[in-house]
Design a protein around this motif. Structure first.
Motif, PDB file in Angstrom:
ATOM      1  N   THR A   1       0.829  -1.209   0.000  1.00  0.00           N
ATOM      2  CA  THR A   1       0.000   0.000   0.000  1.00  0.00           C
ATOM      3  C   THR A   1       0.862   1.257   0.000  1.00  0.00           C
ATOM      4  OG1 THR A   1      -1.747  -1.164   1.217  1.00  0.00           O
ATOM      5  CG2 THR A   1      -1.824   1.248   1.214  1.00  0.00           C
ATOM      6  N   ILE A   2       1.913   1.249   0.812  1.00  0.00           N
ATOM      7  CA  ILE A   2       2.811   2.415   0.892  1.00  0.00           C
ATOM      8  C   ILE A   2       3.515   2.649  -0.434  1.00  0.00           C
ATOM      9  CG2 ILE A   2       4.961   3.256   1.951  1.00  0.00           C
ATOM     10  CD1 ILE A   2       4.038   1.797   4.522  1.00  0.00           C
ATOM     11  N   LYS A   3       4.046   1.587  -1.025  1.00  0.00           N
ATOM     12  CA  LYS A   3       4.844   1.730  -2.241  1.00  0.00           C
ATOM     13  C   LYS A   3       4.003   2.018  -3.482  1.00  0.00           C
ATOM     14  CE  LYS A   3       8.910   1.145  -0.439  1.00  0.00           C
ATOM     15  NZ  LYS A   3       9.910   2.229  -0.458  1.00  0.00           N
ATOM     16  N   SER A   4       2.703   1.762  -3.412  1.00  0.00           N
ATOM     17  CA  SER A   4       1.830   2.040  -4.559  1.00  0.00           C
ATOM     18  C   SER A   4       1.177   3.412  -4.458  1.00  0.00           C
ATOM     19  CB  SER A   4       0.747   0.964  -4.674  1.00  0.00           C
ATOM     20  OG  SER A   4      -0.075   0.947  -3.517  1.00  0.00           O
ATOM     21  N   ASN A   5       1.461   4.129  -3.353  1.00  0.00           N
ATOM     22  CA  ASN A   5       0.901   5.459  -3.131  1.00  0.00           C
ATOM     23  C   ASN A   5       1.957   6.503  -3.447  1.00  0.00           C
ATOM     24  OD1 ASN A   5       0.057   7.921  -1.957  1.00  0.00           O
ATOM     25  ND2 ASN A   5      -1.230   6.854  -0.480  1.00  0.00           N
ATOM     26  N   LEU A   6       1.678   7.375  -4.424  1.00  0.00           N
ATOM     27  CA  LEU A   6       2.648   8.375  -4.849  1.00  0.00           C
ATOM     28  C   LEU A   6       3.127   9.237  -3.699  1.00  0.00           C
ATOM     29  CD1 LEU A   6       4.024   9.639  -7.381  1.00  0.00           C
ATOM     30  CD2 LEU A   6       2.098  11.239  -7.485  1.00  0.00           C
ATOM     31  N   LYS A   7       2.264   9.486  -2.736  1.00  0.00           N
ATOM     32  CA  LYS A   7       2.590  10.370  -1.622  1.00  0.00           C
ATOM     33  C   LYS A   7       3.650   9.781  -0.703  1.00  0.00           C
ATOM     34  CE  LYS A   7      -0.480  10.864   1.649  1.00  0.00           C
ATOM     35  NZ  LYS A   7      -1.697  11.276   2.384  1.00  0.00           N
ATOM     36  N   ASN A   8       3.640   8.447  -0.535  1.00  0.00           N
ATOM     37  CA  ASN A   8       4.524   7.821   0.447  1.00  0.00           C
ATOM     38  C   ASN A   8       5.516   6.822  -0.129  1.00  0.00           C
ATOM     39  OD1 ASN A   8       3.236   9.118   2.701  1.00  0.00           O
ATOM     40  ND2 ASN A   8       1.548   7.664   2.517  1.00  0.00           N
ATOM     41  N   SER A   9       5.495   6.583  -1.428  1.00  0.00           N
ATOM     42  CA  SER A   9       6.302   5.498  -2.002  1.00  0.00           C
ATOM     43  C   SER A   9       7.801   5.721  -1.888  1.00  0.00           C
ATOM     44  CB  SER A   9       5.924   5.291  -3.478  1.00  0.00           C
ATOM     45  OG  SER A   9       6.164   6.476  -4.227  1.00  0.00           O
ATOM     46  N   HIS A  10       8.222   6.959  -1.589  1.00  0.00           N
ATOM     47  CA  HIS A  10       9.657   7.237  -1.442  1.00  0.00           C
ATOM     48  C   HIS A  10      10.207   6.792  -0.093  1.00  0.00           C
ATOM     49  CE1 HIS A  10       7.583  10.527   0.550  1.00  0.00           C
ATOM     50  NE2 HIS A  10       8.678  10.758   1.230  1.00  0.00           N
ATOM     51  N   ILE A  11       9.337   6.464   0.868  1.00  0.00           N
ATOM     52  CA  ILE A  11       9.786   6.144   2.226  1.00  0.00           C
ATOM     53  C   ILE A  11      10.367   4.727   2.262  1.00  0.00           C
ATOM     54  CG2 ILE A  11       9.099   5.926   4.638  1.00  0.00           C
ATOM     55  CD1 ILE A  11       6.743   7.788   4.038  1.00  0.00           C
ATOM     56  N   PRO A  12      11.612   4.554   2.719  1.00  0.00           N
ATOM     57  CA  PRO A  12      12.190   3.212   2.816  1.00  0.00           C
ATOM     58  C   PRO A  12      11.428   2.348   3.823  1.00  0.00           C
ATOM     59  CG  PRO A  12      13.905   4.902   2.966  1.00  0.00           C
ATOM     60  CD  PRO A  12      12.581   5.604   3.083  1.00  0.00           C
ATOM     61  N   VAL A  13      11.229   1.078   3.480  1.00  0.00           N
ATOM     62  CA  VAL A  13      10.511   0.141   4.350  1.00  0.00           C
ATOM     63  C   VAL A  13      11.397  -1.064   4.644  1.00  0.00           C
ATOM     64  CG1 VAL A  13       8.514  -1.382   4.597  1.00  0.00           C
ATOM     65  CG2 VAL A  13       8.256   0.834   3.440  1.00  0.00           C
ATOM     66  N   ILE A  14      11.588  -1.355   5.923  1.00  0.00           N
ATOM     67  CA  ILE A  14      12.295  -2.558   6.365  1.00  0.00           C
ATOM     68  C   ILE A  14      11.267  -3.514   6.939  1.00  0.00           C
ATOM     69  CG2 ILE A  14      13.989  -3.515   7.968  1.00  0.00           C
ATOM     70  CD1 ILE A  14      15.453  -0.859   7.910  1.00  0.00           C
ATOM     71  N   LEU A  15      11.199  -4.731   6.396  1.00  0.00           N
ATOM     72  CA  LEU A  15      10.261  -5.736   6.893  1.00  0.00           C
ATOM     73  C   LEU A  15      10.966  -6.673   7.858  1.00  0.00           C
ATOM     74  CD1 LEU A  15       8.258  -6.715   3.664  1.00  0.00           C
ATOM     75  CD2 LEU A  15       7.521  -5.224   5.542  1.00  0.00           C
ATOM     76  N   LEU A  16      10.322  -6.944   8.998  1.00  0.00           N
ATOM     77  CA  LEU A  16      10.820  -7.892   9.994  1.00  0.00           C
ATOM     78  C   LEU A  16       9.909  -9.110   9.991  1.00  0.00           C
ATOM     79  CD1 LEU A  16      11.416  -5.479  13.028  1.00  0.00           C
ATOM     80  CD2 LEU A  16      13.064  -6.143  11.274  1.00  0.00           C
ATOM     81  N   THR A  17      10.499 -10.298   9.938  1.00  0.00           N
ATOM     82  CA  THR A  17       9.643 -11.477   9.882  1.00  0.00           C
ATOM     83  C   THR A  17      10.338 -12.721  10.406  1.00  0.00           C
ATOM     84  OG1 THR A  17       8.318 -12.881   8.423  1.00  0.00           O
ATOM     85  CG2 THR A  17      10.364 -12.011   7.527  1.00  0.00           C
TER      86      THR A  17
ATOM     87  N   LEU B   1      20.139   2.923   4.536  1.00  0.00           N
ATOM     88  CA  LEU B   1      19.039   3.410   3.700  1.00  0.00           C
ATOM     89  C   LEU B   1      18.926   4.930   3.770  1.00  0.00           C
ATOM     90  CD1 LEU B   1      16.365   0.676   4.472  1.00  0.00           C
ATOM     91  CD2 LEU B   1      17.520   1.057   2.285  1.00  0.00           C
ATOM     92  N   LEU B   2      19.081   5.497   4.963  1.00  0.00           N
ATOM     93  CA  LEU B   2      19.001   6.950   5.102  1.00  0.00           C
ATOM     94  C   LEU B   2      20.192   7.623   4.435  1.00  0.00           C
ATOM     95  CD1 LEU B   2      17.737   7.318   8.792  1.00  0.00           C
ATOM     96  CD2 LEU B   2      16.413   7.534   6.680  1.00  0.00           C
ATOM     97  N   LEU B   3      21.384   7.005   4.518  1.00  0.00           N
ATOM     98  CA  LEU B   3      22.576   7.561   3.881  1.00  0.00           C
ATOM     99  C   LEU B   3      22.421   7.580   2.368  1.00  0.00           C
ATOM    100  CD1 LEU B   3      25.476   8.619   4.087  1.00  0.00           C
ATOM    101  CD2 LEU B   3      26.265   6.239   4.039  1.00  0.00           C
ATOM    102  N   ASN B   4      21.863   6.502   1.802  1.00  0.00           N
ATOM    103  CA  ASN B   4      21.649   6.456   0.358  1.00  0.00           C
ATOM    104  C   ASN B   4      20.722   7.575  -0.096  1.00  0.00           C
ATOM    105  OD1 ASN B   4      23.305   4.272  -0.101  1.00  0.00           O
ATOM    106  ND2 ASN B   4      21.664   2.756   0.079  1.00  0.00           N
ATOM    107  N   ARG B   5      19.701   7.873   0.706  1.00  0.00           N
ATOM    108  CA  ARG B   5      18.776   8.940   0.337  1.00  0.00           C
ATOM    109  C   ARG B   5      19.490  10.283   0.413  1.00  0.00           C
ATOM    110  NH1 ARG B   5      14.245   7.076  -0.851  1.00  0.00           N
ATOM    111  NH2 ARG B   5      13.430   9.143  -1.246  1.00  0.00           N
ATOM    112  N   ASN B   6      20.397  10.448   1.375  1.00  0.00           N
ATOM    113  CA  ASN B   6      21.143  11.701   1.470  1.00  0.00           C
ATOM    114  C   ASN B   6      22.066  11.886   0.277  1.00  0.00           C
ATOM    115  OD1 ASN B   6      20.008  12.544   3.884  1.00  0.00           O
ATOM    116  ND2 ASN B   6      21.549  11.521   5.141  1.00  0.00           N
TER     117      ASN B   6
END
Length: 268
Positions: A74-90, A126-131
């Motif tokens: 849902t996040i990655k398919s939404n133009l507003k939020n798709s830029h936010i990096p997501v880490i999945l824990l499982t 991930l934050l460094l790559n965005r910087n």
């Protein structure tokens, strides 16, 4: 409003898990370096994203009703939020689970039990790559967008916004409000998306696009300087000259002289 949005603060990390002990553990481990926002389910996480400027998301996969895969999708398919990096824990350690997570756009996939040091390393990476992406666009806005190491959704967004700006470049009234309307986005959403990717404001991006087009027109020698200034949307030649000087460190006429000098050296 833009100055308020540009305030300095520690990166905001959204942690999502239905297990309160895990939430407490993550918050305790990360809160010294990050501002932590908590959500106990996927729906709550998506609601928070509509209200809070989040820099990165750490989300558990196994949750009732809406699991982490669905949250990420849902996040990655939404133009507003798709830029936010997501880490999945499982706790799922199968190859198929990893592939599913990456295919829906997850930026990292960490198996439980995990090392807190490893999680922090992933977050910093991930934050460094965005910087690095931000630094690139400060120095070279719109240059070779597809050669930078950015998410495909970010690349598509930048290409789209560049196209919109180019189509309305001659309009002196093109500003963040008008650009937001043209992009079918709210002003705060547009500001946040551009700022997260490029580290500049929408108005700065418009200004840089005007100046970049101006250099192309000046090199062609088909227009006088005052004509170029109006073609790229500046209200006056004086305003154009001041902006050009600030960005390139020389006046438009000096820029033309420099280009001509280089041509003469090459031809001689």
């Amino acid at each position: 409003m833009e100055e308020m949005m540009d305030r300095n603060y520690k990166p905001e990390i959204l942690i999502v898990d239905d297990n309160m002990e895990i939430l407490d553990f993550l918050e305790d481990d990360l809160s010294d370096q990050f501002e932590i926002v908590r959500a106990t389910n996927g729906a709550e996480a998506l609601d928070i994203l509509n209200r809070v400027l989040i820099d990165l998301i750490v989300c558990d996969v196994m949750m009732p009703e809406m699991d982490g895969f669905e949250v990420c999708k849902t996040i990655k398919s939404n133009l507003k939020n798709s830029h936010i990096p997501v880490i999945l824990l499982t706790a799922k350690n199968s190859l198929n689970a990893k592939i599913e997570g990456l295919e829906i756009g997850a930026d990292a996939y960490i198996e439980k039990p995990f090392s807190p040091e490893y999680l922090r390393a992933q977050i910093h990476s991930l934050l460094l790559n965005r910087n690095k992406v931000k630094e690139f666009f400060i120095s070279s806005p719109f240059v070779h967008v597809n050669t930078t190491n950015i998410h495909k959704s970010d690349e598509a967004f930048l290409e789209r916004i560049y196209e919109v700006i180019q189509q309305h470049l001659a309009d002196p009234n093109l500003d963040v409000e008008k650009l937001a309307d043209l992009m079918n986005m709210s002003r705060p959403t547009l500001y946040r998306r551009i700022k997260c990717i490029s580290a500049v404001s929408p108005n700065e991006l418009i200004n840089m696009a005007r100046l970049k087009k101006a250099t192309e027109l000046l090199i062609q020698h088909n227009y006088k300087i005052f004509e170029v200034s109006y073609l790229v949307g500046f209200s006056s030649q004086t305003h154009f000259g001041r902006n050009f000087q600030k960005y390139y460190g020389m006046s438009p006429s000096e820029y033309i002289q420099q280009i001509n000098s280089r041509k003469n050296i090459i031809q001689s």
